[in-house]
Write a protein that holds these residues in place. Structure first.
Motif, short mmCIF file in Angstrom:
data_model
loop_
_atom_site.label_atom_id
_atom_site.label_comp_id
_atom_site.label_asym_id
_atom_site.label_seq_id
_atom_site.Cartn_x
_atom_site.Cartn_y
_atom_site.Cartn_z
N LEU A 1 0.83 -1.21 0.00
CA LEU A 1 0.00 0.00 0.00
C LEU A 1 0.86 1.26 0.00
O LEU A 1 0.59 2.21 -0.75
CB LEU A 1 -0.92 -0.01 1.22
CG LEU A 1 -2.02 -1.08 1.24
CD1 LEU A 1 -2.78 -1.04 2.57
CD2 LEU A 1 -2.98 -0.90 0.07
N TYR A 2 1.90 1.29 0.83
CA TYR A 2 2.74 2.48 0.93
C TYR A 2 3.67 2.61 -0.30
O TYR A 2 4.28 3.66 -0.48
CB TYR A 2 3.56 2.46 2.21
CG TYR A 2 2.80 2.96 3.42
CD1 TYR A 2 2.88 4.29 3.81
CD2 TYR A 2 1.99 2.10 4.16
CE1 TYR A 2 2.18 4.76 4.93
CE2 TYR A 2 1.29 2.55 5.27
CZ TYR A 2 1.37 3.88 5.64
OH TYR A 2 0.67 4.34 6.74
N THR A 3 3.76 1.56 -1.10
CA THR A 3 4.54 1.64 -2.33
C THR A 3 3.68 2.05 -3.52
O THR A 3 4.11 2.83 -4.38
CB THR A 3 5.18 0.26 -2.63
OG1 THR A 3 6.00 -0.12 -1.54
CG2 THR A 3 6.04 0.32 -3.89
N ALA B 1 6.62 7.31 4.53
CA ALA B 1 6.39 6.16 3.66
C ALA B 1 7.67 5.37 3.43
O ALA B 1 7.68 4.14 3.42
CB ALA B 1 5.81 6.62 2.34
N GLU B 2 8.78 6.08 3.26
CA GLU B 2 10.05 5.40 3.01
C GLU B 2 10.42 4.51 4.20
O GLU B 2 10.92 3.39 4.02
CB GLU B 2 11.15 6.43 2.77
CG GLU B 2 12.51 5.80 2.46
CD GLU B 2 13.58 6.84 2.19
OE1 GLU B 2 14.76 6.45 2.05
OE2 GLU B 2 13.25 8.05 2.12
N SER B 3 10.16 4.99 5.39
CA SER B 3 10.47 4.20 6.59
C SER B 3 9.59 2.95 6.65
O SER B 3 10.07 1.86 6.99
CB SER B 3 10.26 5.05 7.83
OG SER B 3 10.49 4.29 9.01
N VAL B 4 8.29 3.09 6.31
CA VAL B 4 7.39 1.93 6.33
C VAL B 4 7.87 0.88 5.35
O VAL B 4 7.93 -0.32 5.68
CB VAL B 4 5.95 2.37 5.99
CG1 VAL B 4 5.06 1.13 5.83
CG2 VAL B 4 5.39 3.29 7.05
N LEU C 1 -7.31 -2.10 6.04
CA LEU C 1 -8.55 -2.14 5.27
C LEU C 1 -9.05 -0.73 4.96
O LEU C 1 -9.56 -0.47 3.86
CB LEU C 1 -9.63 -2.93 6.03
CG LEU C 1 -9.57 -4.45 5.91
CD1 LEU C 1 -10.56 -5.09 6.88
CD2 LEU C 1 -9.87 -4.90 4.48
N LYS C 2 -8.91 0.17 5.92
CA LYS C 2 -9.31 1.55 5.66
C LYS C 2 -8.41 2.19 4.61
O LYS C 2 -8.88 2.93 3.73
CB LYS C 2 -9.31 2.35 6.95
CG LYS C 2 -10.54 2.12 7.82
CD LYS C 2 -10.68 3.20 8.87
CE LYS C 2 -12.03 3.11 9.58
NZ LYS C 2 -12.23 4.19 10.58
N LEU C 3 -7.10 1.97 4.71
CA LEU C 3 -6.19 2.50 3.70
C LEU C 3 -6.49 1.93 2.32
O LEU C 3 -6.33 2.60 1.30
CB LEU C 3 -4.74 2.18 4.08
CG LEU C 3 -4.17 2.86 5.33
CD1 LEU C 3 -2.72 2.44 5.53
CD2 LEU C 3 -4.27 4.37 5.22
N TYR C 4 -6.94 0.69 2.30
CA TYR C 4 -7.20 0.01 1.02
C TYR C 4 -8.34 0.67 0.25
O TYR C 4 -8.47 0.49 -0.96
CB TYR C 4 -7.52 -1.46 1.29
CG TYR C 4 -7.43 -2.37 0.09
CD1 TYR C 4 -6.38 -2.25 -0.82
CD2 TYR C 4 -8.37 -3.37 -0.14
CE1 TYR C 4 -6.29 -3.08 -1.91
CE2 TYR C 4 -8.28 -4.21 -1.23
CZ TYR C 4 -7.24 -4.06 -2.11
OH TYR C 4 -7.15 -4.88 -3.20
N LYS C 5 -9.16 1.46 0.94
CA LYS C 5 -10.23 2.17 0.26
C LYS C 5 -9.67 3.19 -0.74
O LYS C 5 -10.38 3.62 -1.66
CB LYS C 5 -11.12 2.88 1.27
CG LYS C 5 -11.90 1.94 2.17
CD LYS C 5 -12.74 2.72 3.18
CE LYS C 5 -13.51 1.78 4.10
NZ LYS C 5 -14.31 2.54 5.12
#
Length: 875
Positions: free
Chosen positions: A780-782, A793-796, A868-872
């Protein structure tokens, strides 16, 4: 039949006398039966080991052929109007060719014109039959191919007298060797056909009159062979199985015919491949010796013997149409160790092929569970006997895992130690495997994996020793899939490893395919014991499996299910469905599609069947395959097992104890304590009668009813497993005293309760999905722009990559998951506070993750809810 002189005795029955006249016939000669046999109302011909009898019917005849082994082929020829046999040709391989004529399709035949051919082999097997409709068959011409007999049959249209077509057939098998295309030349009456050889190639010359051909010119040449190979088969040297290892050979393709031909390509059939030799557009081979050299390559994929044909593509009529290739893959210097994926018997079994040669690789594999610290016996078919896992306190929850390890000796054989590591997943498809002590319901007193020693040159099979003890706590389900990974210094496990993943995994080709690595094996079979004999009076049984989406994307999950024709017949009336939805009638080869499954989502597949009749010990497996890109990448088997009453009673009481003990320990259903204890007491008895079992159920029904009501209410969800109706059905059958039906209903109720408890547990989180959550957050963060532009994001992504890599090498486990989440908490806070993402309202989920750092199960649940929320954002 030998090629020596055959004495053919024709037994002729004339008006008032019997005439027995031996007729000497050479092997392959024709016997013209017209006139001599036609006067027989019935009579035999004896030729070597053939006895041929004709029975006159109306104005035609039927023919019976009996062979030396006593087998009979009756009514060899039959039609609306019976036909007469005019010619008999004795062939090699105990075969006989019949040719006959007669009115077929209302067309009258000229005298001597053949109408059909039929080739029979020893044993009464019809190898080939041809009826030519309104066309007339002309006499057969014979020749040979490398010493094998062959014959040519050609036929014409009666009304215009033109040659229609021809075909060449092998005498011993009836296989068509060649037939020309587009032959339509005028054929004058009595035109000759000559059998001859051109440069050693058998051929037939047909003399026809046609525009551009003077009368008497051989206008059509039928060749039996165009292409030959300089080496057939192409035998490759032994080739080590290792990346980049292969061997090559060059073979010459030669045109031995009178006509030119073209070879345009050679198709790959792995592990054999065409490499080079053919020019663009193909090779044009001149007549009488034109040739081309082509290079082929052998790249073995496993330690095994390979034999395949590479099809030749192009314009040709007969002869070689494929290049036969053989080769052996051997270990690459080091020895190759493997665990069998399947065993049929001591002679027919997996030998370490990669990929495995069977799509069902989880039913008779060499990894199994026992309820005692001994590997147990093997069946007469050399299969280990696995037992269902026990769950509970103390001895009730102790289990022992075993794997049988084999070795293919390499060129550098020496002493080796092989390590075996066992893993566990929920029964079904797609559930992620977990090691013991990964935060779930399974623990083990073993601090290290099992190690097995092999001596130099020692190729014998070995059991893992010592055993691997593992324990399933009182809150866990005994319906599990067991897997093993093995490795040595020179034979590592293919990456990625199984821990935290599942075969298939939702990827295009499957994330971790057990079938592609002989160092991995799994057993995924759910056995439902039912009483044999009356077969449970046809009572419906229900069994369940979990379908888990192990991918990091939303997807449809496809399950193909099938059974052998015999099993499908025995389980007629069975049904398949998804819990919470409708069921459909079971039809082998159909698919069940679970639509729009979210990452990490679980659904339950339901299989119901009428308890079948049969003999004790029969097992009737139904296979469920998870499909990806048209291939089976994972699977499980639900297998009704016809059992003795004693086995059924013991299984039911063990399951009863496990399910109701699980209610007490995992869900605080105190009402379940007494019935769990009662079942354990009954199990201590040496011999439990059918009436004793029914008495136990009758006494426990009030408590069972109370427990079901409590757990359904406590679950706070709909009774999707239909527990209440099963309980009512069990009550009715127990009161009626029907043992077999009651035992099936009891088992179905326990299966429903066990699955319902598992569903409730998974709704609170699952440590087995921890690696999947880390992989998902990385994706997701990619991928998603609103997340990718965040400073954190880079850290994640970096921290996730390091965790995933270290997880695969066992440098980190689930125990390090909280530390990872703690390091990423600032990045998650930034995500929740981002102006572009405030609409997702992520603060609650972030707070729950922070508050759950001390509980792996709760942390995984909170993490998934956050993702799941981010996936929206992914539209």
């Amino acid at each position: 039949m030998s090629s020596a002189l055959i004495q053919l005795a024709l037994y002729l029955s004339l008006a008032n006398a019997a005439d027995c006249s031996p007729l000497p016939v050479k092997h392959g000669d024709f016997v013209n039966l017209t006139g001599r046999w036609a006067s027989l109302p019935s009579g035999p011909i004896v030729a070597g080991d053939l006895t041929i009898t004709r029975t006159v019917v109306a104005h035609g005849s039927n023919v019976t052929v009996q062979f030396s082994d006593g087998t009979t082929s009756s009514e060899l020829f039959f039609s609306a109007e019976y036909v007469d046999i005019e010619h008999l040709l004795l062939l090699g391989g105990d075969a006989v060719l019949f040719l006959g004529h007669g009115p077929i399709d209302g067309v009258d035949c000229e005298s001597g014109a053949l109408k059909f051919c039929s080739l029979m082999a020893s044993g009464g097997v019809s190898l080939w039959t041809s009826s030519f409709g309104p066309h007339l068959v002309r006499p057969v011409v014979r020749s040979s191919v490398d010493g094998d007999g062959a014959f040519l049959v050609y036929y014409e249209k009666q009304e215009i007298g033109s040659l229609i077509s021809a075909a060449v057939y092998r005498e011993d098998t009836g296989a068509e060797l060649w037939s020309p295309v587009g032959v339509a030349l005028h054929y004058p009456a009595n035109s000759p056909i000559d059998a001859m050889a051109v440069n050693g190639t058998p051929a037939w010359l047909v003399y026809c009159s046609a525009p551009g051909f003077p009368r008497g010119t051989p206008s059509v040449t039928f060749y039996l062979r165009y292409l030959v190979l300089s080496e057939s088969p192409v035998v490759f040297p032994d080739t080590p199985v290792s990346p980049g290892s292969s061997s090559t050979k060059t073979v010459e393709i030669i045109n031995t015919g009178r006509d030119c031909t073209t070879v345009t390509g050679i198709e790959d059939v792995p592990p054999f491949h065409y490499v080079s030799g053919l020019p663009a557009g193909g090779a044009h081979l001149a007549a009488d010796g034109g040739s081309i050299e082509v290079t082929l390559k052998f790249t073995p994929t496993s330690v095994d013997h390979f034999s395949e044909d590479l099809p030749i593509v192009g314009l040709m009529s007969s002869g070689a149409t494929a290049i036969p290739c053989t080769g052996d893959g051997i270990p690459s210097v080091a020895d190759d160790f493997y665990v069998r994926d399947w065993t049929d018997n001591s002679e027919l079994h997996d030998r370490g092929a990669e990929p495995s040669t069977r799509s069902v690789f989880y039913t008779t594999s060499d990894v199994w569970n026992r309820r005692a610290p001994a590997h147990g016996t093997f069946t007469d078919d050399d299969q280990p006997v696995s037992e269902d896992a026990g769950a509970g306190i103390d001895e009730d929850g102790r289990n022992w895992a075993f794997a049988r390890i084999h070795r293919n000796l390499g060129t550098g054989t020496g002493s080796h130690t092989v390590t075996a590591e066992f893993l566990f997943a929920l029964f079904g498809a797609g559930s992620n495997f977990a090691l013991a002590d990964a935060g779930g319901h399974i623990t083990s007193p073993h601090s290290d994996p099992i190690v097995v020693a092999f001596d130099p040159g020692d190729a014998r099979e070995r059991q893992t020793t010592p055993f691997y003890e593992w324990r399933l706590d009182v809150t866990g389900s005994g319906k599990l899939c067991l897997a093993v990974e093995i490795w040595s210094d020179d034979d590592p496990v293919k990456s990625p490893r199984l821990a935290g993943r599942a075969p298939g995994g939702g990827e295009a080709r499957g994330d971790v395919l057990v079938i592609e690595d002989n160092n991995k094996a799994q057993r995924n079979v759910g056995v439902f014991a039912v009483a044999g004999g009356a077969g449970g009076a046809g009572e419906s049984a229900a069994y369940y499996a979990v379908a888990h989406n192990g991918a990091t994307v939303r997807r449809d999950m496809m399950l193909l299910y099938e059974a052998s024709p015999e099993v499908a017949r025995r389980l007629r009336g069975a049904s398949v469905g998804v819990v919470g939805g409708r069921s459909r009638q079971f039809k082998s080869g159909d698919t069940l599609v679970l639509k729009n499954m979210q990452p990490g989502e679980n659904r339950w597949v339901r299989f119901t069947f009428k308890s079948p009749q049969g003999k004790e010990g029969e097992i009737l497996p139904v296979e469920f395959f998870e499909m990806a890109s048209g291939a089976a990448v994972n699977g499980f088997s639900i297998a009704p097992l016809l059992s003795s009453p004693a086995r059924v009673i013991h299984d039911r009481l063990q399951s009863h104890r496990s399910v109701f003990t699980r209610m007490v320990a995992g869900f605080d259903v105190r009402e379940a304590k007494d019935t769990a204890a009662a079942s354990k007491d009954v199990l201590k008895e040496d011999d439990i009668s059918e009436q004793g079992y029914l008495t136990f159920l009758r006494l426990q029904l009030p408590t069972i009813d109370a427990c079901c009501r409590v757990i359904l209410k406590r679950g706070g969800v709909e009774d999707v497993f239909d527990v209440e109706s099963s309980l009512k059905r069990l009550t009715d059958l127990v009161q009626s005293g029907e043992f077999e039906s009651a035992s099936v209903a009891h088992g179905s109720l326990l299966n429903k309760l066990d699955s319902f408890l598992t569903m409730l547990q998974l709704s609170n989180g699952d440590p087995a999905d921890i690696l999947q959550m880390v992989r998902w957050q990385r994706a997701l963060y990619t991928k998603l722009a609103p997340l990718r532009k965040l400073s954190g994001a880079e850290s994640v992504v970096k921290e996730s990559d390091q965790f995933i890599a270290a997880y695969g090498t066992r440098k980190v486990t689930n125990k390090e998951y909280p530390a990872l989440m703690r390091r990423l908490m600032s990045s998650f806070n930034e995500t929740g506070e981002s102006a572009d993402l405030k609409r997702l309202r992520l603060q609650k989920e972030i707070a729950e993750m922070k508050n759950s750092l001390g509980d792996l199960t709760a942390l995984q649940k909170a993490h998934r809810t956050f993702l799941l929320k981010l996936y929206k954002l992914d539209k």
